[in-house]
Design an enzyme around this catalytic site. Structure first.
Site: not given
Ligand code: DOR
Ligand code: ZN
Length: 352
Positions: A14, A100, A137, A248
């Site tokens: 991710h 997604k 998500h 992430d």
């Molecule tokens: O903290 C996050 N940043 N959560 C997400 O779901 C998206 C991501 C982003 O794209 O900055």
């Molecule tokens: Zn993410």
């Protein structure tokens, strides 16, 4: 002396790579450590077609450092009324590995997300038939729900019915943050997995408020209480193949983080594997890192495991306080702090 740690090269299941100059700047951090990454499609505008994913993939490949073989695993951004034919094209491409689902309004660049899952039945049917995973998500976007409960409520109201209606659909519950998510994923009778970030393993919500407000620890889903962090650590180090690595990592310029309305996202690509090593080491579970980081994600996605290795050495080093990438300043997670594990990038030559 603590021995060095050699792992099959991990995959990041991710990742946000962004685009343009920021992509060029951040990609080498990921490509140094990971063999492959599941690349999130929440660009502006989002990546909603196979054609757009193909072009984005080409830009990522062009940003790789010379000689690097990092492979981007592309995803599509699910929208209301996405046609089954788009899923068919995605499957035929060979380079799209997931779709997604962002509930509209749930997070960064989710404005084009799904308003009603009933509008996605055709696409979900096709994904189930073709074995393309749905990457979720998992938070309700409803602002009347307490932000710390949005993942749990999402599971009850959205995920349970979805898993019931599409029992053969592969699902990844992304960046889980709660005991409830751990329990649900561990016991579900459907093909489900979950990614866990390094920041949710290392920090609880106190990190957001230590001596003042700390925007560089703000992400979505937001950090939860200590009980939940411990549940995530137990899951990640359990050897259960349903739980695997997804950073992430989500870079935002410092000016947009240190802001009256700061963006969600932590930049962890710089030192991702070292952060996970720290979390696993703290609970004496370094022997479980390779499964979590290098095997279980590949297995879930039906990909061959990587065959080369990386090595981590027990070395104290200091993180930079900031990074200058393109025309932005990016503050990495734990900026300026010391780390106890270091990726061994240069093999020393032996003098004869
Ligand atoms: O903290 C996050 N940043 N959560 C997400 O779901 C998206 C991501 C982003 O794209 O900055
Ligand atoms: Zn993410």
């Amino acid at each position: 002396m603590i021995p060095k740690l050699t792992l099959t090269r991990p995959d990041d299941c991710h990742l946000h790579l962004r685009d343009g100059a920021l992509l060029q700047g951040v990609l080498p951090d990921t490509a140094r450590q990971f063999g492959r990454a599941i690349v999130m499609p929440n660009l502006k505008p989002p990546v909603t077609t196979t054609e757009q994913a193909d072009a984005y993939r080409a830009r990522i490949l062009a940003a790789r450092p010379a000689g690097n073989t990092f492979e981007p695993l592309m995803t599509l951004y699910l929208t209301d009324n996405m046609e089954a034919s788009e899923i068919r094209r995605a499957k035929a491409s060979g380079f799209i590995h997931g779709v997604k689902l962002y509930p509209v309004g749930a997070t960064t660049n989710s404005e084009a997300g799904v308003t009603n899952i009933l509008k996605c039945q055709g696409a979900l049917d096709a994904m189930q038939d073709f074995g393309i995973p749905l990457l979720v998500h998992g938070e309700m976007a409803d602002v009347s729900i307490d932000i710390f409960d949005r993942e749990k409520v999402f599971i009850d109201r959205f995920l349970v019915p979805l898993n019931h209606d599409f029992p053969a659909l592969k699902v990844v519950l992304e960046h889980i943050t709660t005991q409830e998510a751990v329990d649900y994923v561990a016991q579900a009778s459907v093909p489900i997995g979950a990614t866990i970030t390094a920041h949710h393993l290392l920090y609880n919500r106190n990190a957001l408020f230590t001596g003042g407000i700390r925007p560089h620890y703000y992400c979505l889903p937001v950090l939860k209480g200590e009980k939940h962090r411990k549940a995530l650590l137990t899951a990640a180090t359990s050897g259960n193949p349903r739980f695997f690595l997804g950073t992430d990592s989500a870079p935002h310029p410092r000016t947009l983080k240190e802001n009256a309305c700061g963006c969600a996202g932590c930049y962890t690509a710089l030192h991702a594997i070292e952060l996970y090593a720290k979390a696993f080491d703290e609970v004496g579970a370094l022997d479980k890192l390779e499964g979590f980081a290098s095997f279980f994600g590949a297995d879930f996605y039906g990909l061959p495991r990587n065959t080369d290795t990386i090595t981590l050495v027990p070395e104290v080093w200091q993180l930079p306080v900031e990074l200058f990438i393109a025309d932005s300043t990016i503050v990495p997670l734990c900026a300026g702090e010391t780390m106890g594990w270091k990726l061994w990038t240069s093999i020393p030559t032996i003098e004869i």
